[in-house]
Write a protein that holds these residues in place. Sequence first.
Motif, PDB file in Angstrom:
ATOM      1  N   LEU A  37      64.029  14.374  22.112  1.00 29.34           N
ATOM      2  CA  LEU A  37      64.505  14.747  20.234  1.00 29.34           C
ATOM      3  C   LEU A  37      64.925  13.600  19.505  1.00 29.34           C
ATOM      4  CD1 LEU A  37      67.623  17.272  21.396  1.00 29.34           C
ATOM      5  CD2 LEU A  37      65.377  17.525  20.059  1.00 29.34           C
ATOM      6  N   GLU A  38      64.740  12.341  19.933  1.00 35.51           N
ATOM      7  CA  GLU A  38      64.276  10.542  18.465  1.00 35.51           C
ATOM      8  C   GLU A  38      63.327  10.562  18.756  1.00 35.51           C
ATOM      9  OE1 GLU A  38      66.346   6.407  18.748  1.00 35.51           O
ATOM     10  OE2 GLU A  38      67.625   8.103  19.880  1.00 35.51           O
ATOM     11  N   HIS A  64      51.401  16.772  23.486  1.00 38.74           N
ATOM     12  CA  HIS A  64      52.295  16.211  24.271  1.00 38.74           C
ATOM     13  C   HIS A  64      53.420  16.378  23.465  1.00 38.74           C
ATOM     14  CE1 HIS A  64      49.554  13.931  26.694  1.00 38.74           C
ATOM     15  NE2 HIS A  64      49.184  14.043  25.133  1.00 38.74           N
ATOM     16  N   ILE A  65      53.564  16.606  22.611  1.00 35.86           N
ATOM     17  CA  ILE A  65      55.118  16.658  21.578  1.00 35.86           C
ATOM     18  C   ILE A  65      55.838  18.070  21.688  1.00 35.86           C
ATOM     19  CG2 ILE A  65      56.422  16.738  19.379  1.00 35.86           C
ATOM     20  CD1 ILE A  65      55.283  14.185  19.711  1.00 35.86           C
ATOM     21  N   GLY A  66      54.230  19.053  21.862  1.00 40.44           N
ATOM     22  CA  GLY A  66      54.655  20.339  22.290  1.00 40.44           C
ATOM     23  C   GLY A  66      55.904  20.326  23.638  1.00 40.44           C
ATOM     24  N   GLU A  67      54.895  19.885  24.867  1.00 43.40           N
ATOM     25  CA  GLU A  67      54.927  19.772  26.302  1.00 43.40           C
ATOM     26  C   GLU A  67      56.671  19.406  25.981  1.00 43.40           C
ATOM     27  OE1 GLU A  67      51.781  19.241  28.440  1.00 43.40           O
ATOM     28  OE2 GLU A  67      50.846  20.231  27.465  1.00 43.40           O
ATOM     29  N   ALA A  72      62.565  19.178  27.570  1.00 41.34           N
ATOM     30  CA  ALA A  72      64.125  18.793  27.198  1.00 41.34           C
ATOM     31  C   ALA A  72      64.505  20.179  26.435  1.00 41.34           C
ATOM     32  CB  ALA A  72      63.970  18.455  25.219  1.00 41.34           C
ATOM     33  N   TYR A  73      64.012  21.486  26.573  1.00 40.74           N
ATOM     34  CA  TYR A  73      64.702  22.545  26.305  1.00 40.74           C
ATOM     35  C   TYR A  73      65.333  22.958  27.167  1.00 40.74           C
ATOM     36  CZ  TYR A  73      65.983  27.352  25.365  1.00 40.74           C
ATOM     37  OH  TYR A  73      66.254  28.547  25.249  1.00 40.74           O
ATOM     38  N   ALA A  74      64.178  22.563  28.272  1.00 41.19           N
ATOM     39  CA  ALA A  74      65.023  23.103  29.764  1.00 41.19           C
ATOM     40  C   ALA A  74      65.484  22.271  30.309  1.00 41.19           C
ATOM     41  CB  ALA A  74      63.822  23.085  30.657  1.00 41.19           C
ATOM     42  N   GLN A  75      65.740  21.248  30.186  1.00 41.25           N
ATOM     43  CA  GLN A  75      66.804  20.237  30.015  1.00 41.25           C
ATOM     44  C   GLN A  75      68.438  20.153  29.713  1.00 41.25           C
ATOM     45  OE1 GLN A  75      65.022  15.990  29.928  1.00 41.25           O
ATOM     46  NE2 GLN A  75      63.813  16.553  31.847  1.00 41.25           N
ATOM     47  N   GLY A  77      72.130  20.858  28.009  1.00 39.67           N
ATOM     48  CA  GLY A  77      72.883  21.195  28.691  1.00 39.67           C
ATOM     49  C   GLY A  77      73.685  21.797  27.205  1.00 39.67           C
ATOM     50  N   SER A  78      73.149  22.380  26.396  1.00 35.43           N
ATOM     51  CA  SER A  78      73.706  22.780  26.094  1.00 35.43           C
ATOM     52  C   SER A  78      73.243  24.154  25.095  1.00 35.43           C
ATOM     53  CB  SER A  78      74.901  21.812  24.872  1.00 35.43           C
ATOM     54  OG  SER A  78      74.353  21.415  23.527  1.00 35.43           O
ATOM     55  N   THR A  79      74.611  24.853  24.687  1.00 37.06           N
ATOM     56  CA  THR A  79      73.235  26.163  23.683  1.00 37.06           C
ATOM     57  C   THR A  79      72.885  25.629  22.030  1.00 37.06           C
ATOM     58  OG1 THR A  79      74.554  27.439  24.487  1.00 37.06           O
ATOM     59  CG2 THR A  79      73.779  28.353  22.356  1.00 37.06           C
ATOM     60  N   SER A  80      73.656  24.779  21.969  1.00 37.50           N
ATOM     61  CA  SER A  80      73.640  23.593  20.267  1.00 37.50           C
ATOM     62  C   SER A  80      72.357  23.094  20.413  1.00 37.50           C
ATOM     63  CB  SER A  80      74.723  23.218  19.725  1.00 37.50           C
ATOM     64  OG  SER A  80      75.135  22.165  20.369  1.00 37.50           O
ATOM     65  N   ARG A  81      72.235  22.311  21.676  1.00 37.58           N
ATOM     66  CA  ARG A  81      70.501  21.319  22.103  1.00 37.58           C
ATOM     67  C   ARG A  81      69.746  22.161  21.857  1.00 37.58           C
ATOM     68  NH1 ARG A  81      69.745  16.247  22.772  1.00 37.58           N
ATOM     69  NH2 ARG A  81      71.628  16.489  21.626  1.00 37.58           N
ATOM     70  N   ARG A  82      69.507  23.756  22.711  1.00 34.87           N
ATOM     71  CA  ARG A  82      68.658  24.512  22.994  1.00 34.87           C
ATOM     72  C   ARG A  82      68.236  24.678  21.270  1.00 34.87           C
ATOM     73  NH1 ARG A  82      71.188  25.962  27.068  1.00 34.87           N
ATOM     74  NH2 ARG A  82      70.287  25.594  29.233  1.00 34.87           N
ATOM     75  N   SER A  83      68.855  25.074  20.633  1.00 34.92           N
ATOM     76  CA  SER A  83      68.668  25.746  19.402  1.00 34.92           C
ATOM     77  C   SER A  83      68.342  24.980  18.500  1.00 34.92           C
ATOM     78  CB  SER A  83      70.439  26.452  18.939  1.00 34.92           C
ATOM     79  OG  SER A  83      70.594  26.588  17.240  1.00 34.92           O
ATOM     80  N   GLU A  84      69.324  24.023  18.887  1.00 36.02           N
ATOM     81  CA  GLU A  84      67.570  22.331  17.585  1.00 36.02           C
ATOM     82  C   GLU A  84      66.176  21.917  18.729  1.00 36.02           C
ATOM     83  OE1 GLU A  84      68.832  17.656  16.785  1.00 36.02           O
ATOM     84  OE2 GLU A  84      70.393  18.931  18.403  1.00 36.02           O
ATOM     85  N   ILE A  85      66.051  22.332  19.896  1.00 39.91           N
ATOM     86  CA  ILE A  85      65.208  22.874  19.865  1.00 39.91           C
ATOM     87  C   ILE A  85      64.193  23.687  19.228  1.00 39.91           C
ATOM     88  CG2 ILE A  85      63.696  22.598  22.383  1.00 39.91           C
ATOM     89  CD1 ILE A  85      66.044  20.900  23.403  1.00 39.91           C
ATOM     90  N   LEU A  86      64.189  24.405  19.427  1.00 37.59           N
ATOM     91  CA  LEU A  86      64.285  25.748  19.538  1.00 37.59           C
ATOM     92  C   LEU A  86      63.404  25.120  18.033  1.00 37.59           C
ATOM     93  CD1 LEU A  86      65.772  28.762  20.807  1.00 37.59           C
ATOM     94  CD2 LEU A  86      63.546  27.928  21.191  1.00 37.59           C
ATOM     95  N   ASP A  87      64.935  25.303  17.038  1.00 41.81           N
ATOM     96  CA  ASP A  87      64.035  24.730  15.151  1.00 41.81           C
ATOM     97  C   ASP A  87      63.455  23.925  15.181  1.00 41.81           C
ATOM     98  OD1 ASP A  87      65.937  27.035  14.519  1.00 41.81           O
ATOM     99  OD2 ASP A  87      67.851  24.830  14.450  1.00 41.81           O
ATOM    100  N   ILE A  88      63.312  23.301  16.182  1.00 39.83           N
ATOM    101  CA  ILE A  88      61.643  21.672  15.851  1.00 39.83           C
ATOM    102  C   ILE A  88      60.742  22.946  16.282  1.00 39.83           C
ATOM    103  CG2 ILE A  88      61.107  19.953  16.684  1.00 39.83           C
ATOM    104  CD1 ILE A  88      63.416  18.616  17.067  1.00 39.83           C
ATOM    105  N   LEU A  89      61.128  23.164  17.197  1.00 42.47           N
ATOM    106  CA  LEU A  89      59.925  24.138  18.024  1.00 42.47           C
ATOM    107  C   LEU A  89      58.841  24.511  17.019  1.00 42.47           C
ATOM    108  CD1 LEU A  89      60.427  24.446  21.886  1.00 42.47           C
ATOM    109  CD2 LEU A  89      57.904  23.772  20.877  1.00 42.47           C
ATOM    110  N   ASP A  90      59.958  26.507  16.526  1.00 36.74           N
ATOM    111  CA  ASP A  90      59.726  26.331  15.274  1.00 36.74           C
ATOM    112  C   ASP A  90      59.032  25.670  14.052  1.00 36.74           C
ATOM    113  OD1 ASP A  90      60.669  29.318  16.379  1.00 36.74           O
ATOM    114  OD2 ASP A  90      62.167  29.223  15.313  1.00 36.74           O
ATOM    115  N   GLU A  91      59.518  24.521  13.335  1.00 34.61           N
ATOM    116  CA  GLU A  91      58.635  24.246  12.086  1.00 34.61           C
ATOM    117  C   GLU A  91      57.790  23.611  12.397  1.00 34.61           C
ATOM    118  OE1 GLU A  91      59.815  19.487  10.238  1.00 34.61           O
ATOM    119  OE2 GLU A  91      61.117  20.488  11.215  1.00 34.61           O
ATOM    120  N   LEU A  92      56.892  22.920  13.965  1.00 35.34           N
ATOM    121  CA  LEU A  92      55.797  22.665  14.501  1.00 35.34           C
ATOM    122  C   LEU A  92      55.064  23.750  14.983  1.00 35.34           C
ATOM    123  CD1 LEU A  92      56.658  20.167  17.386  1.00 35.34           C
ATOM    124  CD2 LEU A  92      55.726  19.287  15.308  1.00 35.34           C
TER     125      LEU A  92
END
Length: 110
Positions: A37-38, A64-67, A72-75, A77-92
């Motif tokens: 994420l960082e 590479h960023i997408g993969e 990171a999504y699979a790893q 540990g929280s719903t909020s973290r998954r949501s953050e990752i999905l937001d970044i994927l959506d943006e990309l």
Amino acid sequence: MIERMLRSPVNAVRRAGGFQLLITLEHAPARVDDLVLECVRRFTEVHGTDAADISTGAAADAHHIGELLIRAYAQAGSTSRRSEILDILDELLLQGAYGVAEAVRKAERA
């Protein structure tokens, strides 16, 4: 050390092996979701829409960023973290970042 490199100016990140960092994160045996994420935040801050322009180095790194984001999504540990990752994927995906849609399709098939 990795966090310090990510906070470095753009040219310093490139010279310090920014691309190699992506490969290292892909092959790391441990959880890397926080570092991913960082790294992705820094990537999008520095490169923005260049990730969609195939004539740039950013587009080469974007797949590479997408993969890494899928991992990171699979790893995460929280719903909020998954949501953050999905937001970044959506943006990309909205930006048309090279290779990100393919990374998502691969993950859906797995």
